[in-house]
Design a protein around this motif. Structure first.
Motif, PDB file in Angstrom:
ATOM      1  N   VAL A 276      89.826  25.064  56.537  1.00 13.10           N
ATOM      2  CA  VAL A 276      89.863  25.928  55.385  1.00 13.10           C
ATOM      3  C   VAL A 276      88.260  26.634  55.660  1.00 13.10           C
ATOM      4  CG1 VAL A 276      89.769  26.248  52.930  1.00 13.10           C
ATOM      5  CG2 VAL A 276      91.413  24.653  54.226  1.00 13.10           C
ATOM      6  N   GLU A 277      88.337  27.850  55.257  1.00 13.53           N
ATOM      7  CA  GLU A 277      86.927  28.529  55.163  1.00 13.53           C
ATOM      8  C   GLU A 277      86.289  28.074  53.725  1.00 13.53           C
ATOM      9  OE1 GLU A 277      87.437  32.640  54.069  1.00 13.53           O
ATOM     10  OE2 GLU A 277      85.189  32.728  53.790  1.00 13.53           O
ATOM     11  N   VAL A 278      85.046  27.679  53.853  1.00 20.03           N
ATOM     12  CA  VAL A 278      84.572  27.101  52.587  1.00 20.03           C
ATOM     13  C   VAL A 278      83.376  27.816  52.190  1.00 20.03           C
ATOM     14  CG1 VAL A 278      83.458  25.024  51.651  1.00 20.03           C
ATOM     15  CG2 VAL A 278      85.543  24.813  53.073  1.00 20.03           C
ATOM     16  N   LYS A 279      83.202  28.007  50.704  1.00 17.10           N
ATOM     17  CA  LYS A 279      81.970  28.683  49.957  1.00 17.10           C
ATOM     18  C   LYS A 279      81.446  27.729  49.139  1.00 17.10           C
ATOM     19  CE  LYS A 279      82.582  32.957  51.845  1.00 17.10           C
ATOM     20  NZ  LYS A 279      81.514  33.676  52.645  1.00 17.10           N
ATOM     21  N   ILE A 280      80.198  27.297  49.089  1.00 19.21           N
ATOM     22  CA  ILE A 280      79.606  26.134  48.171  1.00 19.21           C
ATOM     23  C   ILE A 280      78.812  27.076  47.394  1.00 19.21           C
ATOM     24  CG2 ILE A 280      78.686  24.083  47.706  1.00 19.21           C
ATOM     25  CD1 ILE A 280      79.905  22.889  50.054  1.00 19.21           C
ATOM     26  N   TYR A 281      78.870  27.003  46.018  1.00 14.94           N
ATOM     27  CA  TYR A 281      77.817  27.794  45.327  1.00 14.94           C
ATOM     28  C   TYR A 281      77.527  26.685  44.108  1.00 14.94           C
ATOM     29  CZ  TYR A 281      79.503  31.942  47.271  1.00 14.94           C
ATOM     30  OH  TYR A 281      79.929  32.986  48.037  1.00 14.94           O
ATOM     31  N   ASN A 282      76.060  26.818  43.993  1.00 16.92           N
ATOM     32  CA  ASN A 282      75.270  26.111  42.949  1.00 16.92           C
ATOM     33  C   ASN A 282      75.048  27.094  42.002  1.00 16.92           C
ATOM     34  OD1 ASN A 282      73.272  25.240  41.330  1.00 16.92           O
ATOM     35  ND2 ASN A 282      72.185  23.863  42.838  1.00 16.92           N
ATOM     36  N   LEU A 283      75.595  26.705  40.769  1.00 16.19           N
ATOM     37  CA  LEU A 283      75.743  27.819  39.720  1.00 16.19           C
ATOM     38  C   LEU A 283      74.324  27.973  39.120  1.00 16.19           C
ATOM     39  CD1 LEU A 283      78.640  26.701  37.187  1.00 16.19           C
ATOM     40  CD2 LEU A 283      78.325  29.095  38.349  1.00 16.19           C
ATOM     41  N   SER A 284      73.308  27.252  39.245  1.00 11.65           N
ATOM     42  CA  SER A 284      72.081  27.699  38.868  1.00 11.65           C
ATOM     43  C   SER A 284      71.341  28.482  39.976  1.00 11.65           C
ATOM     44  CB  SER A 284      71.112  26.202  38.872  1.00 11.65           C
ATOM     45  OG  SER A 284      71.599  25.529  37.950  1.00 11.65           O
ATOM     46  N   LYS A 285      71.862  28.818  40.994  1.00  6.60           N
ATOM     47  CA  LYS A 285      71.181  29.424  41.952  1.00  6.60           C
ATOM     48  C   LYS A 285      71.814  30.857  42.344  1.00  6.60           C
ATOM     49  CE  LYS A 285      68.875  25.452  43.916  1.00  6.60           C
ATOM     50  NZ  LYS A 285      68.812  24.549  45.119  1.00  6.60           N
ATOM     51  N   THR A 286      73.095  31.031  42.055  1.00  3.18           N
ATOM     52  CA  THR A 286      73.967  32.100  42.259  1.00  3.18           C
ATOM     53  C   THR A 286      74.404  32.820  41.333  1.00  3.18           C
ATOM     54  OG1 THR A 286      74.960  30.601  43.895  1.00  3.18           O
ATOM     55  CG2 THR A 286      75.794  32.507  44.048  1.00  3.18           C
ATOM     56  N   PRO A 287      74.642  34.127  41.138  1.00  2.00           N
ATOM     57  CA  PRO A 287      75.058  34.982  40.360  1.00  2.00           C
ATOM     58  C   PRO A 287      76.581  34.733  39.871  1.00  2.00           C
ATOM     59  CG  PRO A 287      73.654  36.271  41.608  1.00  2.00           C
ATOM     60  CD  PRO A 287      73.919  34.861  42.204  1.00  2.00           C
ATOM     61  N   MET A 288      77.258  34.708  38.901  1.00  2.00           N
ATOM     62  CA  MET A 288      78.353  34.288  38.761  1.00  2.00           C
ATOM     63  C   MET A 288      79.240  35.484  39.388  1.00  2.00           C
ATOM     64  SD  MET A 288      78.641  33.049  34.821  1.00  2.00           S
ATOM     65  CE  MET A 288      78.154  34.377  34.065  1.00  2.00           C
ATOM     66  N   LYS A 318      79.560  28.093  30.676  1.00  2.00           N
ATOM     67  CA  LYS A 318      79.412  29.467  30.995  1.00  2.00           C
ATOM     68  C   LYS A 318      80.008  30.127  32.115  1.00  2.00           C
ATOM     69  CE  LYS A 318      75.587  32.814  31.651  1.00  2.00           C
ATOM     70  NZ  LYS A 318      74.362  33.165  32.282  1.00  2.00           N
ATOM     71  N   PHE A 319      80.105  29.464  33.083  1.00  2.00           N
ATOM     72  CA  PHE A 319      81.038  30.102  34.174  1.00  2.00           C
ATOM     73  C   PHE A 319      82.408  30.144  34.057  1.00  2.00           C
ATOM     74  CE2 PHE A 319      83.445  29.760  37.943  1.00  2.00           C
ATOM     75  CZ  PHE A 319      83.178  30.869  38.690  1.00  2.00           C
ATOM     76  N   LEU A 320      83.079  28.988  33.267  1.00  2.00           N
ATOM     77  CA  LEU A 320      84.380  28.798  32.682  1.00  2.00           C
ATOM     78  C   LEU A 320      84.830  29.996  31.907  1.00  2.00           C
ATOM     79  CD1 LEU A 320      84.980  24.887  32.261  1.00  2.00           C
ATOM     80  CD2 LEU A 320      85.643  26.288  34.361  1.00  2.00           C
ATOM     81  N   ALA A 321      83.913  30.212  31.133  1.00  2.00           N
ATOM     82  CA  ALA A 321      84.134  31.204  30.023  1.00  2.00           C
ATOM     83  C   ALA A 321      84.313  32.716  30.885  1.00  2.00           C
ATOM     84  CB  ALA A 321      83.159  31.364  28.876  1.00  2.00           C
TER      85      ALA A 321
END
Ligand code: FEO
Length: 393
Positions: A276-288, A318-321
């Protein structure tokens, strides 16, 4: 800067190199507010700019025509990024505002419109400006209920307002001037995923109706003018609104002491080894908004949060909203995971959002971990990732 598009048609908008926030969208590439001038027996402006860019707009306008000679201002959409300078513009030019009933209502609720002259137009209505006719086509919810587009029949130009735009400040005004076309389409996709996604079911009908028009230029109100890649951008809009997905997993997490992060990375390894192609994002470091671009057509969405004070970690809430409001397609597999100390609460909150969106929720005992995941727990996360890679929707 003024750019001639074709005879009597000019771009006279404003480039906003510094804007970095746009109702929750981190516009790291800036934006533009495109205003177009049509010189004719009746001189017409198409849309306006944000309030603080009025002077720049006037400077551009004055270099082509005396502002007092503007007869009409077409307002395709009432949002302030296109209408913020209208009060001053109407006062300065004395022009009549052409718009639809819904947009007129929105303008009256936002501005002091006392004394403004309005012409209200209905769907497919035309107005003669001398050497050309302008046709107005309603496109409600792309992006507000008031949206319409304006088609200059003789010029074969579609002034599409928010549709087909990008938040992208650049010196290039036309698509064919871009060396990096992939970047241009990615910016356009990001804009679609964060502005138009909740209303994507309306897109196919609009695109099909546009295919019946003879279009040489699509002139949106943000970003570049489409000329050479009109067919491509119409197809991309159909693709992005189709709810088709690719074999991609987007893993979004935040973390307090790296426990949730370790789980994210182990599952990511398993998914990658599963093809699977994977993208991992830390919410504190990446714009939503960057994350939503990749979620738009992902098969898997994995969201991880520690439990803090018997609740979900606030950046994840915040991201879920944000994601819930954008209503990505429900044909996705959702995975909620995270670490906790003595009471696990976060994953239930995440699962509720998945359920609201219609995601199929995948479960496993490895998805929660008390304090720090040891090697054996991380191995289980890895194996779960591999298993997930084979899961059918
Ligand atoms: Fe660019 Fe919906 O305003």
């Amino acid at each position: 800067m003024v750019v001639k598009i074709k005879d009597s048609i000019y771009w006279i908008g404003a480039i906003d190199w510094e804007v970095r926030e746009f109702h929750g969208y981190e516009t790291l590439s800036g934006s533009t507010y495109n205003v177009y001038l049509i010189k004719d027996e009746k001189n017409v402006l198409i849309d306006a700019t944000k309030n603080y860019l009025f002077n720049e707009l006037m400077l551009n306008l004055k270099s082509v025509v005396d502002p007092k000679e503007i007869d009409y201002i077409v307002v395709n959409h009432g949002e302030m990024d296109h209408s913020g300078s209208l009060e001053k513009l109407v006062e300065y030019t004395g022009a009549t505002v052409i718009t639809n009933e819904k947009c007129k209502e929105h303008l009256e609720l936002q501005y002091n419109t006392e004394g403004w002259e309005f012409i209200t137009v209905d769907d497919k209505e035309e107005i003669d400006t001398g050497n050309r006719k302008l046709k107005f086509i309603k496109t409600p919810m792309l992006h507000w209920p008031d949206n319409m587009v304006t088609y200059s029949i003789e010029d074969k130009i579609l002034f599409s307002n928010d549709a087909f735009g990008q938040h992208l400040a650049s010196s290039e005004r036309f698509d064919y001037q871009f060396k990096d076309l992939e970047m241009l389409f990615e910016e356009t996709k990001e804009y679609f995923a964060n502005i138009l996604l909740p209303y994507r079911m309306l897109v196919p009908r609009v695109v099909e109706s546009l295919k019946n028009l003879d279009i040489e230029y699509i002139c949106p109100s943000h970003g570049v003018i489409w000329k050479e890649y009109i067919g491509d951008i119409l197809e991309k809009y159909l693709e992005w609104s189709s709810d088709r997905y690719v074999n991609r997993a987007v893993i979004v997490y935040d973390t307090m002491y790296n426990s949730t992060k370790k789980m994210a990375y182990s599952m990511g390894d398993g998914l990658m080894d599963g093809g699977v192609e994977v993208k991992i994002y830390n919410l504190s470091k990446t714009p939503m908004n960057k994350i939503m671009r990749d979620i738009l057509d992902a098969k898997y969405v994995l969201i991880g949060s520690p439990t803090l004070n018997s609740n979900i970690y606030p950046p994840v809430a915040k991201f879920l909203a944000y994601m819930e409001g954008l209503k990505p397609a429900g044909n996705k597999i959702g995975v909620a995971f995270g670490s906790y100390g003595w009471m696990e609460m976060a994953t239930d909150v995440i699962k509720k959002t998945f359920e609201k969106l219609g995601f199929k929720v995948a479960e496993d005992e490895c998805l929660t971990c008390r304090f720090v995941p040891k090697d054996d727990h991380l191995s289980k996360c890895y194996e779960f990732g591999k298993k997930l890679a084979q899961m059918e929707l």
